[in-house]
Design a protein around this motif. Structure first.
Motif, mmCIF file in Angstrom:
data_model
loop_
_atom_site.group_PDB
_atom_site.id
_atom_site.type_symbol
_atom_site.label_atom_id
_atom_site.label_comp_id
_atom_site.label_asym_id
_atom_site.label_seq_id
_atom_site.Cartn_x
_atom_site.Cartn_y
_atom_site.Cartn_z
ATOM 1 N N UNK A 1 50.775 -3.196 -2.677
ATOM 2 C CA UNK A 1 50.713 -4.320 -3.606
ATOM 3 C C UNK A 1 50.646 -3.823 -5.048
ATOM 4 N N UNK A 2 49.877 -2.762 -5.280
ATOM 5 C CA UNK A 2 49.795 -2.197 -6.635
ATOM 6 C C UNK A 2 51.152 -1.699 -7.113
ATOM 7 N N UNK A 3 51.905 -1.069 -6.215
ATOM 8 C CA UNK A 3 53.211 -0.514 -6.588
ATOM 9 C C UNK A 3 54.243 -1.612 -6.812
ATOM 10 N N UNK A 4 54.245 -2.623 -5.940
ATOM 11 C CA UNK A 4 55.307 -3.629 -5.974
ATOM 12 C C UNK A 4 54.977 -4.860 -6.812
ATOM 13 N N UNK A 5 53.698 -5.124 -7.010
ATOM 14 C CA UNK A 5 53.308 -6.318 -7.751
ATOM 15 C C UNK A 5 53.342 -7.585 -6.929
ATOM 16 N N UNK A 6 53.385 -7.474 -5.606
ATOM 17 C CA UNK A 6 53.373 -8.656 -4.733
ATOM 18 C C UNK A 6 51.943 -9.194 -4.623
ATOM 19 N N UNK A 7 51.517 -9.885 -5.644
ATOM 20 C CA UNK A 7 50.126 -10.326 -5.731
ATOM 21 C C UNK A 7 49.873 -11.704 -5.137
ATOM 22 N N UNK A 8 50.605 -12.074 -4.117
ATOM 23 C CA UNK A 8 50.388 -13.342 -3.430
ATOM 24 C C UNK A 8 49.014 -13.319 -2.762
ATOM 25 N N UNK A 9 48.273 -14.406 -2.873
ATOM 26 C CA UNK A 9 46.910 -14.472 -2.328
ATOM 27 C C UNK A 9 46.863 -14.193 -0.823
ATOM 28 N N UNK A 10 47.918 -14.497 -0.099
ATOM 29 C CA UNK A 10 47.947 -14.217 1.346
ATOM 30 C C UNK A 10 47.857 -12.721 1.607
ATOM 31 N N UNK A 11 48.299 -11.918 0.667
ATOM 32 C CA UNK A 11 48.260 -10.468 0.829
ATOM 33 C C UNK A 11 47.008 -9.835 0.216
ATOM 34 N N UNK A 12 46.464 -10.434 -0.839
ATOM 35 C CA UNK A 12 45.391 -9.767 -1.583
ATOM 36 C C UNK A 12 44.004 -10.369 -1.392
ATOM 37 N N UNK A 13 43.919 -11.610 -0.968
ATOM 38 C CA UNK A 13 42.630 -12.290 -0.856
ATOM 39 C C UNK A 13 42.352 -12.646 0.601
ATOM 40 N N UNK A 14 41.467 -11.893 1.226
ATOM 41 C CA UNK A 14 41.184 -12.066 2.654
ATOM 42 C C UNK A 14 40.686 -13.481 2.964
ATOM 43 N N UNK B 1 41.172 -16.327 1.271
ATOM 44 C CA UNK B 1 42.292 -17.261 1.123
ATOM 45 C C UNK B 1 43.245 -17.150 2.310
ATOM 46 N N UNK B 2 43.570 -15.924 2.680
ATOM 47 C CA UNK B 2 44.523 -15.706 3.770
ATOM 48 C C UNK B 2 44.020 -16.292 5.085
ATOM 49 N N UNK B 3 42.743 -16.092 5.371
ATOM 50 C CA UNK B 3 42.177 -16.622 6.616
ATOM 51 C C UNK B 3 42.249 -18.148 6.623
ATOM 52 N N UNK B 4 41.977 -18.745 5.489
ATOM 53 C CA UNK B 4 41.965 -20.207 5.400
ATOM 54 C C UNK B 4 43.362 -20.829 5.372
ATOM 55 N N UNK B 5 44.334 -20.171 4.718
ATOM 56 C CA UNK B 5 45.628 -20.788 4.451
ATOM 57 C C UNK B 5 46.813 -20.220 5.231
ATOM 58 N N UNK B 6 46.631 -19.150 5.958
ATOM 59 C CA UNK B 6 47.791 -18.618 6.688
ATOM 60 C C UNK B 6 47.509 -18.676 8.185
ATOM 61 N N UNK B 7 47.652 -17.581 8.857
ATOM 62 C CA UNK B 7 47.514 -17.554 10.315
ATOM 63 C C UNK B 7 46.132 -17.102 10.771
ATOM 64 N N UNK B 8 45.180 -17.119 9.863
ATOM 65 C CA UNK B 8 43.830 -16.728 10.221
ATOM 66 C C UNK B 8 43.504 -15.276 9.932
ATOM 67 N N UNK B 9 44.407 -14.594 9.255
ATOM 68 C CA UNK B 9 44.166 -13.201 8.876
ATOM 69 C C UNK B 9 45.011 -12.859 7.649
#
Length: 86
Positions: free
Chosen positions: A17-30, A32-40
């Motif tokens: 994420x640091x290299x690519x800048x893909x700062x989507x909350x699903x990838x960086x915020x555990x 948020x990801x648990x609540x809004x994606x597939x539970x992880x």
């Protein structure tokens, strides 16, 4: 043929994420990801593809000068932290 494998660590995701800048909350915020994606926390698709290409390098080593195009890439299942890619 059985390739080597890679266990995806939290640190791996952070570095990607640091290299690519893909700062989507699903990838960086555990939380948020648990609540809004597939539970992880999900792994970015480009990261999964990059690791898969690296793991398959011994198949093409010495026979390919460059990868110019990758067509029809499908991510059939999500990959999460602590999954192992073969």
């Amino acid at each position: 043929f059985v390739s080597v494998s890679k266990l995806i660590s939290d640190d791996d995701v952070t570095k990607f994420i640091e290299i690519t800048g893909l700062n989507n909350a699903i990838f960086v915020d555990k939380t948020f990801a648990i609540k809004h994606s597939l539970g992880w926390r999900l792994i970015p698709g480009p990261m999964t593809l990059s690791i898969a290409l690296g793991l398959s390098d011994e198949l093409i080593n010495g026979t390919v000068k460059a990868v110019l195009c990758i067509d029809n890439v499908n991510f059939s299942v999500p990959v999460k932290v602590l999954d192992r890619i073969y």
